[in-house]
Design an enzyme around this catalytic site. Structure first.
Site, PDB file in Angstrom:
ATOM      1  N   ARG A   1       0.839  -1.204   0.000  1.00 13.42           N
ATOM      2  CA  ARG A   1       0.000   0.000   0.000  1.00 13.42           C
ATOM      3  C   ARG A   1       0.872   1.252   0.000  1.00 13.42           C
ATOM      4  O   ARG A   1       0.584   2.235  -0.658  1.00 13.42           O
ATOM      5  CB  ARG A   1      -0.892  -0.037   1.255  1.00 13.42           C
ATOM      6  CG  ARG A   1      -2.302   0.374   1.004  1.00 13.42           C
ATOM      7  CD  ARG A   1      -3.163   0.249   2.238  1.00 13.42           C
ATOM      8  NE  ARG A   1      -3.947   1.455   2.397  1.00 13.42           N
ATOM      9  CZ  ARG A   1      -3.622   2.460   3.174  1.00 13.42           C
ATOM     10  NH1 ARG A   1      -2.529   2.426   3.896  1.00 13.42           N
ATOM     11  NH2 ARG A   1      -4.396   3.509   3.252  1.00 13.42           N
TER      12      ARG A   1
ATOM     13  N   ASP B   1     -19.657   7.939   1.843  1.00 11.04           N
ATOM     14  CA  ASP B   1     -19.983   7.027   2.957  1.00 11.04           C
ATOM     15  C   ASP B   1     -21.181   7.580   3.734  1.00 11.04           C
ATOM     16  O   ASP B   1     -22.077   6.837   4.139  1.00 11.04           O
ATOM     17  CB  ASP B   1     -18.796   6.878   3.907  1.00 11.04           C
ATOM     18  CG  ASP B   1     -17.492   6.697   3.166  1.00 11.04           C
ATOM     19  OD1 ASP B   1     -16.922   5.612   3.205  1.00 11.04           O
ATOM     20  OD2 ASP B   1     -17.050   7.663   2.512  1.00 11.04           O
TER      21      ASP B   1
ATOM     22  N   ARG C   1     -24.306   7.027   1.785  1.00  7.68           N
ATOM     23  CA  ARG C   1     -24.718   5.614   1.909  1.00  7.68           C
ATOM     24  C   ARG C   1     -25.377   5.372   3.261  1.00  7.68           C
ATOM     25  O   ARG C   1     -26.398   4.692   3.362  1.00  7.68           O
ATOM     26  CB  ARG C   1     -23.496   4.695   1.771  1.00  7.68           C
ATOM     27  CG  ARG C   1     -22.993   4.547   0.348  1.00  7.68           C
ATOM     28  CD  ARG C   1     -21.678   3.749   0.309  1.00  7.68           C
ATOM     29  NE  ARG C   1     -21.208   3.585  -1.063  1.00  7.68           N
ATOM     30  CZ  ARG C   1     -19.929   3.471  -1.405  1.00  7.68           C
ATOM     31  NH1 ARG C   1     -18.978   3.536  -0.480  1.00  7.68           N
ATOM     32  NH2 ARG C   1     -19.591   3.303  -2.658  1.00  7.68           N
TER      33      ARG C   1
ATOM     34  N   HIS D   1     -11.386   7.870   5.146  1.00  8.48           N
ATOM     35  CA  HIS D   1     -12.223   7.178   4.160  1.00  8.48           C
ATOM     36  C   HIS D   1     -11.578   5.809   3.987  1.00  8.48           C
ATOM     37  O   HIS D   1     -10.685   5.628   3.169  1.00  8.48           O
ATOM     38  CB  HIS D   1     -12.237   7.960   2.836  1.00  8.48           C
ATOM     39  CG  HIS D   1     -12.882   7.200   1.715  1.00  8.48           C
ATOM     40  ND1 HIS D   1     -14.188   6.801   1.735  1.00  8.48           N
ATOM     41  CD2 HIS D   1     -12.386   6.748   0.537  1.00  8.48           C
ATOM     42  CE1 HIS D   1     -14.478   6.145   0.632  1.00  8.48           C
ATOM     43  NE2 HIS D   1     -13.390   6.097  -0.115  1.00  8.48           N
TER      44      HIS D   1
HETATM   45  P1  NAD Z   1      -8.755   4.758 -13.744  1.00  8.93           P
HETATM   46  O1  NAD Z   1      -7.541   3.893 -13.810  1.00  8.93           O
HETATM   47  O2  NAD Z   1      -9.967   4.410 -14.559  1.00  8.93           O
HETATM   48  O3  NAD Z   1      -8.354   6.261 -14.131  1.00  8.93           O
HETATM   49  C1  NAD Z   1      -7.185   6.885 -13.691  1.00  8.93           C
HETATM   50  C2  NAD Z   1      -6.786   7.892 -14.762  1.00  8.93           C
HETATM   51  O4  NAD Z   1      -5.674   8.653 -14.257  1.00  8.93           O
HETATM   52  C3  NAD Z   1      -6.345   7.248 -16.071  1.00  8.93           C
HETATM   53  O5  NAD Z   1      -7.094   7.783 -17.158  1.00  8.93           O
HETATM   54  C4  NAD Z   1      -4.864   7.625 -16.169  1.00  8.93           C
HETATM   55  O6  NAD Z   1      -4.427   7.816 -17.507  1.00  8.93           O
HETATM   56  C5  NAD Z   1      -4.840   8.914 -15.364  1.00  8.93           C
HETATM   57  N1  NAD Z   1      -3.491   9.283 -14.930  1.00  8.93           N
HETATM   58  C6  NAD Z   1      -2.540   8.473 -14.380  1.00  8.93           C
HETATM   59  N2  NAD Z   1      -1.418   9.177 -14.126  1.00  8.93           N
HETATM   60  C7  NAD Z   1      -1.672  10.458 -14.514  1.00  8.93           C
HETATM   61  C8  NAD Z   1      -0.906  11.645 -14.513  1.00  8.93           C
HETATM   62  N3  NAD Z   1       0.364  11.666 -14.042  1.00  8.93           N
HETATM   63  N4  NAD Z   1      -1.476  12.765 -14.986  1.00  8.93           N
HETATM   64  C9  NAD Z   1      -2.748  12.769 -15.470  1.00  8.93           C
HETATM   65  N5  NAD Z   1      -3.518  11.657 -15.494  1.00  8.93           N
HETATM   66  C10 NAD Z   1      -2.985  10.522 -15.030  1.00  8.93           C
HETATM   67  O7  NAD Z   1      -9.132   4.843 -12.202  1.00  8.93           O
HETATM   68  P2  NAD Z   1     -10.565   5.271 -11.589  1.00  8.93           P
HETATM   69  O8  NAD Z   1     -11.413   4.070 -11.413  1.00  8.93           O
HETATM   70  O9  NAD Z   1     -11.073   6.428 -12.358  1.00  8.93           O
HETATM   71  O10 NAD Z   1     -10.111   5.736 -10.117  1.00  8.93           O
HETATM   72  C11 NAD Z   1      -9.376   6.934  -9.942  1.00  8.93           C
HETATM   73  C12 NAD Z   1      -9.057   7.122  -8.472  1.00  8.93           C
HETATM   74  O11 NAD Z   1     -10.264   7.371  -7.738  1.00  8.93           O
HETATM   75  C13 NAD Z   1      -8.428   5.890  -7.813  1.00  8.93           C
HETATM   76  O12 NAD Z   1      -7.389   6.310  -6.947  1.00  8.93           O
HETATM   77  C14 NAD Z   1      -9.575   5.301  -7.020  1.00  8.93           C
HETATM   78  O13 NAD Z   1      -9.121   4.533  -5.914  1.00  8.93           O
HETATM   79  C15 NAD Z   1     -10.259   6.565  -6.571  1.00  8.93           C
HETATM   80  N6  NAD Z   1     -11.624   6.405  -6.053  1.00  8.93           N
HETATM   81  C16 NAD Z   1     -11.955   7.198  -4.997  1.00  8.93           C
HETATM   82  C17 NAD Z   1     -13.206   7.080  -4.410  1.00  8.93           C
HETATM   83  C18 NAD Z   1     -13.512   7.954  -3.217  1.00  8.93           C
HETATM   84  O14 NAD Z   1     -14.513   7.735  -2.503  1.00  8.93           O
HETATM   85  N7  NAD Z   1     -12.722   8.966  -2.950  1.00  8.93           N
HETATM   86  C19 NAD Z   1     -14.151   6.184  -4.915  1.00  8.93           C
HETATM   87  C20 NAD Z   1     -13.789   5.409  -6.035  1.00  8.93           C
HETATM   88  C21 NAD Z   1     -12.516   5.512  -6.580  1.00  8.93           C
END
Ligand code: NAD
Length: 316
Positions: A91, A151, A154, A178
């Site tokens: 992690r 959260d 939900r 979170h």
């Molecule tokens: P994803 O892999 O579909 O999208 C990530 C995007 O980031 C990709 O398009 C990638 O090209 C881009 N990226 C990577 N490095 C980059 C950089 N240096 N500059 C610009 N763009 C860059 O992932 P996702 O499913 O969209 O999830 C995105 C994030 O959101 C993850 O960290 C996930 O854990 C988080 N998330 C948060 C919550 C929350 O409650 N906060 C909920 C769901 C997901």
């Protein structure tokens, strides 16, 4: 900050980012939406796809892909960019790689002259928000994360079902990290203006504390359950992002459990975590410190320690 047009820049056009963008278009939350991604072709394609839907929406939003210079006159930069865990990666190693990703984003955003609010969704969201704060040098009020907003939504939905009451009349929060150490301070939970503890006392044969504890466990496990079923979660968080963006752009003074930098609340400093805050055009207007019981305060402090230790394990 520009008052005339509402401009939002989205960095990261993956599932979460585009769920936000799609909801933003359907809810007409801003006037201009710029899409940025490391994968420029993807950002371009996503902008084209959304633009083709404009004719069917009530919005006349300007949507296009671009570069970081677009952030200079933006009101909000939403960050959903991130890298995924590699097999065998810890992690902390993942966190370290995401910290690098954020360096490549926050620096050019700040250099563009951006003077608005950073809103972070990338996980682990409390730590990524703190990294954004450290890298940007912005005032704490202008750097927020989605925290426990989803959260909390939900929780209210499930409480609404349990008590058969509109979720909007269930006042309860999920606070802290979170993640695993998040919790519901039940001493603060109300049905309308009646404490839930009193509702339970008055209806001992109908409502039970064990069922409320199951609800809070279900809230905590919801993301894992969705991931097991469909590999990722994105619609809910996309809509939570729209809610926060609207609260900022419309100067709503809405109460939302965003990830915020604590400044003495719960005897904690510097750490970012989910807590109810009043959100308006300036970002965080006020942090609402809850009157927790000793047991709840200990949980909040434990959550803060976990987040602080993870952050301090990083080299920025
Ligand atoms: P994803 O892999 O579909 O999208 C990530 C995007 O980031 C990709 O398009 C990638 O090209 C881009 N990226 C990577 N490095 C980059 C950089 N240096 N500059 C610009 N763009 C860059 O992932 P996702 O499913 O969209 O999830 C995105 C994030 O959101 C993850 O960290 C996930 O854990 C988080 N998330 C948060 C919550 C929350 O409650 N906060 C909920 C769901 C997901």
């Amino acid at each position: 900050m520009y008052q005339s047009k509402r401009k939002v820049v989205l960095v990261g056009t993956g599932m979460v980012g585009m769920s936000f963008a799609y909801a933003a278009l359907n809810q007409n939350v801003c006037d201009e939406l710029v899409l940025i991604d490391l994968n420029e072709l993807r950002a371009k394609g996503e902008a084209m796809d959304l633009n083709h839907g404009l004719a069917f929406s009530k919005s006349s939003m300007k949507i296009y892909s671009g570069g970081y210079s677009e952030c200079g006159d933006a009101d909000i930069v939403v960050i959903c960019a991130g890298v995924n865990q590699k097999s065998g990666e810890s992690r902390l190693e993942l966190l370290q790689r995401n910290a690098k990703v954020f360096q490549s984003i926050v620096e050019p955003v700040v250099n563009s002259g951006f003077d608005g609010v950073f809103l972070v969704a990338t996980n682990p969201v409390d730590i990524m928000t703190r990294i954004t704060y450290e890298l940007s040098g912005f005032n704490y009020s202008r750097v927020i994360g989605t925290g426990t907003t989803l959260d909390t939504a939900r929780l209210r939905y499930l409480l609404g079902e349990y008590f058969n009451v509109d979720p909007r009349n269930m006042h309860a929060y999920v606070i802290g990290e979170h993640g695993d150490s998040e919790f519901v301070p039940w001493s603060q939970a109300l049905l309308a203006t009646k404490p839930i503890a009193d509702v339970l006392k008055d209806n001992p044969n109908t409502y039970h504390i064990e069922e409320l504890q199951k609800i809070s466990a279900d809230v905590k496990n919801a993301a894992q359950e969705i991931i097991a079923a469909k590999n990722a979660t994105y619609y809910g968080i996309g809509m939570a992002l729209v809610k926060i963006v609207r609260a900022i752009l419309s100067d709503e003074n809405s109460v939302l459990t965003v990830s915020v930098r604590l400044r003495g609340e719960y005897e904690q400093k510097d750490v970012f975590m989910g807590n109810p805050c009043i959100i308006n055009r300036g970002g965080v207007d006020r942090i609402i410190e809850l009157s927790l019981t000793d047991e709840e305060l200990a949980k909040m402090q434990k959550s803060a320690k976990i987040l602080d230790n993870s952050f301090k394990g990083l080299s920025l």
